[in-house]
Design a protein around this motif. Structure first.
Motif, short mmCIF file in Angstrom:
data_model
loop_
_atom_site.label_atom_id
_atom_site.label_comp_id
_atom_site.label_asym_id
_atom_site.label_seq_id
_atom_site.Cartn_x
_atom_site.Cartn_y
_atom_site.Cartn_z
N ALA A 95 0.83 -1.27 0.03
CA ALA A 95 -0.05 -0.08 0.06
C ALA A 95 0.89 1.48 -0.01
O ALA A 95 0.65 2.16 -0.76
N VAL A 96 1.96 1.19 1.03
CA VAL A 96 2.77 2.49 0.71
C VAL A 96 3.74 2.61 -0.44
O VAL A 96 3.92 3.56 -0.84
N MET A 97 4.24 1.32 -0.63
CA MET A 97 5.05 1.29 -1.84
C MET A 97 4.52 1.66 -2.95
O MET A 97 5.12 2.21 -4.09
N TRP A 98 3.06 1.49 -3.42
CA TRP A 98 2.50 1.57 -4.70
C TRP A 98 1.56 2.96 -4.47
O TRP A 98 0.68 3.24 -5.22
N SER A 99 1.77 3.75 -3.08
CA SER A 99 1.04 4.97 -3.31
C SER A 99 1.66 5.94 -4.21
O SER A 99 2.78 5.77 -4.68
N GLU A 100 0.93 6.89 -4.68
CA GLU A 100 1.35 7.87 -5.44
C GLU A 100 2.59 8.34 -5.14
O GLU A 100 3.55 8.61 -6.08
N HIS A 101 2.63 8.71 -3.79
CA HIS A 101 3.76 9.69 -3.08
C HIS A 101 5.21 8.71 -3.23
O HIS A 101 6.14 9.15 -3.78
N GLY A 117 2.09 5.46 7.97
CA GLY A 117 1.10 5.56 6.74
C GLY A 117 1.31 7.10 6.20
O GLY A 117 0.35 7.53 5.47
N GLY A 118 2.32 7.99 6.49
CA GLY A 118 2.35 9.08 6.07
C GLY A 118 2.30 9.30 4.46
O GLY A 118 1.67 10.06 3.83
N ALA A 119 3.08 8.32 3.79
CA ALA A 119 2.92 8.39 2.32
C ALA A 119 1.66 8.20 1.82
O ALA A 119 1.29 8.79 0.78
N ALA A 120 0.85 7.09 2.17
CA ALA A 120 -0.47 6.80 2.05
C ALA A 120 -1.59 8.22 2.28
O ALA A 120 -2.28 8.65 1.38
N PHE A 121 -1.17 8.78 3.43
CA PHE A 121 -2.08 10.05 3.69
C PHE A 121 -1.54 11.11 2.63
O PHE A 121 -2.38 11.76 2.40
N GLY A 146 12.80 7.86 4.52
CA GLY A 146 11.98 9.33 4.60
C GLY A 146 10.37 8.43 4.52
O GLY A 146 10.04 7.67 5.32
N ALA A 147 9.74 9.07 3.40
CA ALA A 147 8.37 8.50 3.36
C ALA A 147 8.18 6.83 3.29
O ALA A 147 9.13 6.33 2.53
N ALA A 148 7.53 6.07 3.92
CA ALA A 148 7.27 4.83 3.78
C ALA A 148 8.28 4.21 4.73
O ALA A 148 8.57 2.89 4.70
N SER A 207 12.86 2.54 2.20
CA SER A 207 14.63 2.80 2.03
C SER A 207 15.28 1.74 1.62
O SER A 207 16.00 1.36 0.79
N LEU A 208 15.05 0.35 2.44
CA LEU A 208 15.49 -0.68 2.07
C LEU A 208 15.07 -1.46 0.46
O LEU A 208 16.16 -1.96 -0.01
N SER A 209 13.79 -1.46 0.27
CA SER A 209 13.56 -2.14 -0.89
C SER A 209 14.21 -1.15 -2.21
O SER A 209 14.81 -1.78 -3.27
N GLU A 210 14.21 0.35 -2.07
CA GLU A 210 14.83 1.01 -3.16
C GLU A 210 16.22 0.72 -3.21
O GLU A 210 16.84 0.58 -4.24
N MET A 211 17.00 0.74 -2.07
CA MET A 211 18.47 0.38 -1.93
C MET A 211 18.49 -1.09 -2.62
O MET A 211 19.63 -1.19 -3.36
#
Lengths: 725, 237
Positions: A40-46, A216-220, A267-269, A274-278
């Motif tokens: 949900a957060v990784m696939w949020s628009e943010h 849930g800030g990124a989803a928010f 940061g967000a999510a 951060s771990l999955s992007e790295m």
């Protein structure tokens, strides 16, 4: 594991049914509740840019001097002499609308981390702010809170806040914009990237303990704001600038260690992103043990730990068995740290809690949300607002009171009250402080200087997003050229309404078209940025507002120019031409309460010619003062050059256009310059040679501003109106 | 001659002071880490501006308990020169090395701007290169810079000529309008009775080079260097 299906958990996490099905299909099994939360957060628009990714690819991002384009934490350009400039802009709109002080403060903290994550020392902050109606109490509350928050965080961490804009418009009522830009400096060869590589290398989490804040800030950030959003205050993070400062210094020390493989901010999510992007960047995998994450509160669940957006945390990847020096350095800075996992090579993001695997997801699936194509439709209401019949606008004989009212209006009055709350001098490099067209920083150990500015006129973009976007780029470049700097690169922040709304999406498409065209033309690639959608309040989208952050380079910091007149009897010239244009102007809004017509026209060729002439003349030391003629038009620009110098001006304009257009029209590609009389021959001749439209309009004289028979006011009167006292 | 610039967690003008001394005035200068207990070998210690320990609790309140402060107090009690700038001044009052306190600016906001200050006493190690009554342009940047002390302390400060700088207008007039933060008696900087400890809110390290808009800050550091080189002044008991 049917818990998700039964509870329709995807809805709670704002995923669509299609996305939910796709996740399960790709996994070949039903995702559990924790995994669904991570999606949900990784696939949020943010985090995913799923609504905009295809469009953003159209933006130019390449040039010989671009070292890093979009895709990393920040963009990088090479400015010569082994100096690299790192920059990025980001929005913190929704948190700031709900909790202005902490929302803005953590916006500053977040963007700073994006810069020092790359190994660069942050050297400047700029804030582009948009508030609602100036006369509303709520606006005053948000304004005080946001500026207080920026001041609180930026001042403490010791990075000068040197520029930005503060604009008020009813359009942002209930959905303010807080866009923060940070610029860093690093020597060539000292960049560090956020790439997790090398099987079994250690993943160390450093900085603040993880708490329940900002979950849930990124989803928010990817939902519309409503009256209920007030209750989302716990989704806003809390900033600790001291911890931020210690992190900056510690990370800049760590980056010099050869055993440090990568740095990444949280940061967000939070850890999830951060771990999955790295891992995605390193084409590797990661395994993390959540019970090792230092926690601020007891009994946190795996989801809370992995999704927490607690501030002032960083991830460091260190060569296996070589952790000692890193850990002891962190101890020196009194920063908490813990080895929370390791790099793997299986392409999976494996999450353990008390040695049990609680989630295991393919990294590639997490970082590649399915893109969405939205409906694009030109808004039907646009043709109505584009109508403006000048015949119906009253022309006055005497503009004295009008100029006073304009100078005292919220968007044109002095912004001293804002920028004096920011420490704009710390690091002692600020050679043109805030209040000018652009701020300029010298670079120690070099003759070079950097000029920085932000621009973006939401009203123009509302009337014509394509033209508004082109103008934003042209004006940003003009601001820099007026200080003697050659524009080099852009970071942007695109603030729009919900992409599901075909009007908003059309505005986005048009804006990107305009930005691409202008950035290509000025050779200012967009090297980083951020998109903020869902900027609506009670169902009404804000003005489409692209904010352009631009950096330019001055080769010799002695050859810069400021906006104030320098001395009596200098001649005043107008570069460019005033056309009969009033559409979308501040004058129409302030004096006639009209928001209509078309934004000013823009001839890119002419713009470039005028800017390059201005830079050439500044470099030769011929121009004494230069000021961009933009919001509020010629009269405002002249008044500002008078106010800042305490010198008057006698101006006579030969023109056959309407007096209101002449004084307050916002025709593009215009610069007001003053020149010592002895240089005027050479100056005019070069202008003619270069084909630059030029007109001598008067001279610096006395202590009054006189323009034709229209205006005759003392500089003190102008100053009092402008300063509001 | 050697200057030491103390680095507390949250100091942010430490490098600016170091740069001003080492690279602009070219005098030997080193950083002193806040966990340091031995500071021998220095002739002047600088407590720089910033937000030591985040200024949490109260400005300067935690820094005074920092390990290095014991050595700093020792150094000053033996007559060593000690200058506190902005947050450094706040730490000096918290530590009781200078009288009075620095409280919230009257406007309740942080203020960063160029500022005029008038030299009140030139018979000190920190001002001997200035002229009496000279107006210097030295910027300020603080949220808690309002100097406050009780009546008796103020009288003593005035009587002993311990006020070294006051906020003034461009003509050198001491007016309410020229006072940026509500400081009593427009006080911008004071020293102790012995004249070896000096605190001020304006930032001299920010006005060292022409391109920054003023070089008046040099006069303060050059006074210290002059004093250390010539030893021509005798400190009061």
């Amino acid at each position: 594991m049917t818990e998700c299906k039964e509870k329709k958990i995807w809805q709670k996490w704002s995923l669509t049914l299609d996305e939910y099905r796709l996740i399960n299909q790709s996994l070949g099994r039903e995702a559990n509740e924790l995994e669904m939360g991570i999606f949900a957060v990784m696939w949020s628009e943010h985090c995913s840019y799923k609504n905009t990714k295809i469009l953003l690819k159209r933006l130019p991002s390449k040039a010989p001097w671009v070292v890093q384009g979009p895709g990393e934490n920040a963009g990088i350009i090479d400015i010569g002499e082994k100096f690299l400039v790192v920059m990025k802009m980001e929005s913190h709109n929704h948190p700031s609308a709900v909790e202005p002080f902490q929302g803005a403060a953590t916006g500053v903290g977040g963007i700073l981390r994006d810069i020092f994550t790359m190994g660069a020392r942050p050297i400047a902050l700029l804030d582009s702010l948009r508030f609602g109606d100036f006369n509303q109490d709520l606006t005053r509350y948000l304004y005080i809170g946001v500026i207080g928050g920026i001041s609180f965080y930026g001042n403490c961490i010791g990075v000068p806040t040197i520029g930005g804009e503060t604009i008020f418009s009813e359009s942002y009522q209930g959905n303010i914009l807080v866009n923060v830009m940070c610029v860093g400096l690093v020597k060539k060869g000292e960049i560090i990237r956020a790439v997790a590589k090398g099987k079994d290398n250690s993943i160390i989490l450093i900085g603040a303990k993880t708490g329940r804040d900002g979950i849930g800030g990124a989803a928010f950030a990817s939902e519309q704001l409503t009256k209920q959003s007030e209750q989302d205050r716990p989704a806003v993070q809390i900033g600790d600038p001291l911890a931020g400062k210690l992190l900056v210094e510690a990370c800049l020390e760590l980056k010099q260690f050869e055993e440090v493989i990568a740095l990444q901010d949280c940061g967000a999510a939070g850890l999830a992103s951060s771990l999955s992007e790295m891992a995605a960047r390193g084409k590797s995998g990661v395994e993390v043990e959540l019970s090792r994450v230092p926690q601020r509160e007891a009994n946190m669940t795996p989801a809370e730990i992995i999704l927490s957006e607690s501030q002032e945390r960083m991830i460091v990847v260190v060569k296996k068995g070589k952790e000692e020096r890193v850990l002891s350095t962190l101890k020196k800075w009194d920063l908490d740290s813990a080895i929370i996992g390791r790099v793997t090579d299986d392409g999976e993001f494996t999450i353990k809690h008390n040695e049990q695997i609680v989630a295991c997801l393919p990294v590639n699936l997490l970082v590649k949300a399915p893109t969405i194509k939205r409906k694009v439709k030109k808004p039907s209401w646009l043709s109505r607002v584009n109508v403006l019949d000048l015949e119906e606008i009253k022309v006055f004989e005497d503009y004295n009171q009008i100029l006073i009212d304009m100078l005292a209006s919220p968007n044109l009055s002095s912004k001293e009250e804002v920028y004096q709350q920011y420490d704009y001098q710390v690091q002692t490099n600020t050679i043109i402080p805030p209040g000018d067209d652009a701020a300029v920083l010298r670079i120690r150990g070099s003759k070079k200087a950097l000029a920085l500015t932000t621009e973006g006129n939401g009203r123009y973009c509302f009337l014509d997003p394509w033209q508004g976007a082109r103008i934003a780029v042209a004006e940003a470049a003009r601001n820099l050229s007026c200080k003697g700097a050659l524009p080099k690169a852009v970071t942007d922040c695109l603030n729009f309404g919900a992409p599901e709304n075909s009007d908003s999406y059309w505005q986005l498409v048009q804006t990107i078209k305009g930005l691409s065209e202008a950035c290509r033309f000025f050779e200012t690639p967009i090297i980083s940025g951020n998109v903020s959608l869902y900027n609506e309040n009670e169902g009404k989208p804000i003005y489409p507002t692209p904010i352009i952050g631009m950096v330019g380079v001055v080769e010799d910091f002695q050859n810069i120019c400021t906006l104030e007149f320098k001395k009596e009897n200098d001649l005043i010239f107008l570069l460019g031409e005033s056309l009969e244009e009033l559409g979308g102007s501040e004058y129409l809004k302030v004096i006639h309460n009209l928001i209509s017509g078309n934004p000013p026209s823009l001839d890119l060729q002419k713009e470039k010619k005028i800017q390059s002439f201005c830079r050439e003349m500044i470099e030769k030391g011929i121009i004494a003062s230069a000021h961009d003629c933009s919001l509020g038009g010629l009269a405002i620009a002249l008044a500002e050059s008078c106010i800042s110098s305490n010198l008057g001006a006698e101006v006579k304009i030969k023109s056959n256009i309407r007096s209101d257009c002449c004084l307050f029209g916002e025709s593009q590609s215009r610069i007001i310059v003053s020149v010592d009389a002895s240089f005027s021959g050479e100056f005019l001749e070069t202008a003619w040679q270069r084909g630059v439209p030029i007109q001598q309009i008067g001279k610096v004289k006395g202590d009054r501003l006189k323009i034709n028979q229209w205006i005759d006011l003392s500089v003190n009167q102008l100053k009092e109106a402008w300063r509001g006292r | 001659m050697k200057f030491g610039v103390v680095q507390f967690p949250g100091s942010n003008c430490d490098y600016d002071c170091y740069y001003a001394l080492k690279y602009v005035l070219r005098v030997p200068t080193a950083f002193i880490w806040h966990k340091e207990k031995d500071i021998s070998g220095y002739d002047c210690i600088v407590l720089p501006g910033g937000f030591s320990y985040g200024d949490y609790l109260r400005v300067g309140a935690i820094a005074r308990y920092s390990p290095v402060m014991k050595a700093v107090v020792d150094f000053a009690s033996k007559g060593g020169l000690l200058i506190g700038i902005c947050n450094g001044f706040q730490i000096l009052t918290e530590a009781g090395l200078l009288p009075g306190a620095l409280i919230r600016n009257h406007c309740l906001r942080f203020i960063c701007k160029p500022q005029n200050i008038r030299v009140e006493n030139i018979e000190t190690p920190f001002t001997n290169r200035c002229q009496k009554g000279q107006v210097l342009k030295v910027p300020i940047a603080h949220g808690e810079g309002c100097y406050y002390a009780d009546q008796k302390t103020l009288e003593e400060l005035e009587e002993n000529n311990q006020v070294l700088f006051r906020y003034c207008d461009i003509e050198g007039e001491i007016t309410k309008a020229a006072n940026p933060n509500g400081s009593l008696h427009n006080i911008a900087g004071i020293c102790n009775k012995k004249r070896n400890i000096f605190g001020l809110m304006p930032h001299p390290e920010r006005s060292m080079e022409e391109c920054l808009g003023s070089t008046d800050g040099r006069l303060i550091f050059e006074s210290i260097i002059n004093y250390l080189q010539t030893d021509s002044l005798i400190l009061k008991d």
